[in-house]
Write a protein that holds these residues in place. Structure first.
Motif, PDB file in Angstrom:
ATOM      1  N   SER A  47     -82.706  34.602  53.413  1.00 50.72           N
ATOM      2  CA  SER A  47     -81.355  34.294  52.939  1.00 50.72           C
ATOM      3  C   SER A  47     -81.313  34.194  51.422  1.00 50.72           C
ATOM      4  N   ALA A  48     -82.366  33.598  50.836  1.00 45.95           N
ATOM      5  CA  ALA A  48     -82.409  33.501  49.377  1.00 45.95           C
ATOM      6  C   ALA A  48     -82.497  34.886  48.733  1.00 45.95           C
ATOM      7  N   LYS A  49     -83.240  35.780  49.359  1.00 46.60           N
ATOM      8  CA  LYS A  49     -83.318  37.143  48.830  1.00 46.60           C
ATOM      9  C   LYS A  49     -81.968  37.847  48.900  1.00 46.60           C
ATOM     10  N   VAL A  50     -81.261  37.675  50.021  1.00 47.66           N
ATOM     11  CA  VAL A  50     -79.949  38.314  50.181  1.00 47.66           C
ATOM     12  C   VAL A  50     -78.971  37.791  49.142  1.00 47.66           C
ATOM     13  N   LEU A  51     -79.068  36.504  48.824  1.00 45.94           N
ATOM     14  CA  LEU A  51     -78.162  35.924  47.831  1.00 45.94           C
ATOM     15  C   LEU A  51     -78.535  36.280  46.398  1.00 45.94           C
ATOM     16  N   ALA A 100     -81.604  35.629  44.780  1.00 46.03           N
ATOM     17  CA  ALA A 100     -82.526  34.734  44.077  1.00 46.03           C
ATOM     18  C   ALA A 100     -83.754  35.508  43.610  1.00 46.03           C
ATOM     19  N   SER A 101     -84.228  35.187  42.428  1.00 47.90           N
ATOM     20  CA  SER A 101     -85.399  35.861  41.880  1.00 47.90           C
ATOM     21  C   SER A 101     -86.664  35.369  42.572  1.00 47.90           C
ATOM     22  N   ASN A 102     -87.739  36.159  42.432  1.00 44.36           N
ATOM     23  CA  ASN A 102     -89.012  35.774  43.052  1.00 44.36           C
ATOM     24  C   ASN A 102     -89.534  34.430  42.545  1.00 44.36           C
ATOM     25  N   PRO A 103     -89.531  34.162  41.222  1.00 41.97           N
ATOM     26  CA  PRO A 103     -89.993  32.834  40.771  1.00 41.97           C
ATOM     27  C   PRO A 103     -89.168  31.691  41.356  1.00 41.97           C
ATOM     28  N   ARG A 104     -87.855  31.899  41.495  1.00 41.22           N
ATOM     29  CA  ARG A 104     -87.017  30.839  42.059  1.00 41.22           C
ATOM     30  C   ARG A 104     -87.361  30.605  43.522  1.00 41.22           C
ATOM     31  N   ILE A 105     -87.569  31.672  44.264  1.00 39.10           N
ATOM     32  CA  ILE A 105     -87.916  31.528  45.680  1.00 39.10           C
ATOM     33  C   ILE A 105     -89.272  30.848  45.831  1.00 39.10           C
ATOM     34  N   ILE A 106     -90.241  31.241  44.995  1.00 38.41           N
ATOM     35  CA  ILE A 106     -91.598  30.692  45.108  1.00 38.41           C
ATOM     36  C   ILE A 106     -91.636  29.214  44.766  1.00 38.41           C
ATOM     37  N   PHE A 107     -91.067  28.856  43.612  1.00 34.88           N
ATOM     38  CA  PHE A 107     -91.247  27.495  43.114  1.00 34.88           C
ATOM     39  C   PHE A 107     -90.151  26.525  43.567  1.00 34.88           C
ATOM     40  N   ARG A 108     -89.047  27.042  44.078  1.00 39.14           N
ATOM     41  CA  ARG A 108     -87.983  26.142  44.516  1.00 39.14           C
ATOM     42  C   ARG A 108     -87.933  26.005  46.034  1.00 39.14           C
ATOM     43  N   HIS A 109     -88.188  27.093  46.756  1.00 39.97           N
ATOM     44  CA  HIS A 109     -88.041  27.067  48.203  1.00 39.97           C
ATOM     45  C   HIS A 109     -89.390  26.973  48.933  1.00 39.97           C
TER      46      HIS A 109
END
Length: 360
Positions: free
Chosen positions: A206-210, A212-221
């Motif tokens: 879902s984060a990818k569809v919205l 979100a960048s890879n660093p945001r997905i890695i370090f936030r989610h």
């Protein structure tokens, strides 16, 4: 019915903030022997940390002090009112050396385990999420590094950094760097496995569809969900860090006594004393190592058991079995086991309203 329904709900907010504290949460989960082990480990570890923090106030003398108001201490003096644990072959107060040694051990834990934690978590996140050739290279390197004995690597690093005998920070860095290099693969493996599992979860997609960048997905989610088991590894590695530092000092590659107090070094100097019947110079530094490692290990093992879902299921069964006599199973009241207890019910005993057994 209204009071019964609202009373539990009213009690929950009062406990909510306390349940967020890791130690309190684990204590509430533990039962029986496991709770005893966790409490014992927390007490021993707490004494170790507090002693390290307040060492300048607790220790009667400095770690390298050889003289008092009445002159030199003297070498290998037995325990007395002036020196509660005696003195070493070098003329140092044993009690002061043991107390100051907690500071050295705590510094090694903080530097070594913290460095390996951050480096291992970062590499595990990057490797598990990106995959490809980078993942394969990092996996091979971690397996190769994991094969090196930590003590052997610590000796090499001690020689490279300070020529074998070192100052306070030289000895700490020598042990910390070797421990860091050896411990990184442990954190790397755990975080990489969790990252590979979670990158296929719905919230990551879902984060990818919205967008979100890879660093945001890695370090936030992913990061906050992949690091739940790290406290277990942290506690177990802390005890190993103390043993590595003590091993360095015992083999003669530790910290000089004029730079800091270190239990392994004191044990090395006490080897000749043991054969002469002088027991106090080796006993108390050895006990300090044993109890410190024991306390941290008890905490780590207890946390590991509490994190195991199979053991959690067993605890629920044990708690339910202990509360079976208080469970309402008949209309209008609670089941009373009677004077014979649960064993009496299982044996088929029957009692009248006055508690007198009825013979059949």
């Amino acid at each position: 019915m209204t009071e019964t329904a609202t009373t539990p709900g009213a009690a929950r907010p009062g406990h909510r903030w306390r349940d967020r504290i890791p130690v309190v949460h684990q204590l509430r989960q533990s039962v029986g022997l496991q709770r005893g082990m966790l409490v014992a480990g927390l007490l021993i570890t707490g004494v170790f940390v507090l002693t390290a923090i307040f060492a300048p106030l607790i220790a009667p003398y400095g770690y390298n002090q050889l003289r008092g108001p009445d002159g030199p201490f003297g070498a290998q003096q037995p325990p007395s009112a002036e020196h509660l644990l005696g003195t070493t072959v070098g003329g140092y107060d044993v009690l002061s050396r043991v107390i100051w040694g907690t500071q050295t051990a705590l510094l090694v834990i903080i530097v070594a385990v913290t460095l390996s934690l951050f480096v291992g978590v970062f590499l595990g996140l990057i490797s598990g999420y990106l995959g490809g050739w980078l993942d394969r290279v990092l996996v091979v390197l971690s397996d190769a590094i994991y094969a090196f004995p930590s003590l052997l690597l610590a000796i090499v690093m001690a020689i490279v950094i300070s020529g074998g005998q070192s100052s306070l920070w030289g000895g700490i860095l020598a042990a910390a760097i070797s421990i860091t290099v050896v411990f990184i693969p442990q954190y790397f493996r755990v975080i990489r496995a969790e990252t590979v599992r979670m990158k296929a979860e719905a919230f990551v997609e879902s984060a990818k569809v919205l967008g979100a960048s890879n660093p945001r997905i890695i370090f936030r989610h992913i990061l906050r969900n992949a690091t739940r088991t790290l406290p277990l590894i942290f506690t177990l590695n802390s005890s190993e860090a103390i043993l590595t530092l003590a091993g360095l000092g015992f083999l003669g590659f530790g910290i000089e006594p004029t730079a800091a107090a270190e239990w392994g070094y004191d044990l090395n100097k006490a080897l000749s004393d043991v054969t002469s019947g002088i027991w106090w110079t080796a006993l108390f530094p050895g006990l300090a190592i044993v109890f410190t490692v024991l306390g941290i290990t008890l905490v780590g093992e207890s946390l590991n058991d509490l994190a195991d879902p199979r053991l959690r299921g067993r605890r629920r069964v044990a708690q339910a079995a202990g509360e079976v006599a208080e469970t309402s199973v008949v209309p209008g009241g609670t089941l009373d086991a009677g004077p014979g207890g649960l064993a009496g019910l299982e044996d088929g005993e029957t009692f009248d309203e006055h508690g007198i057994e009825v013979k059949r």
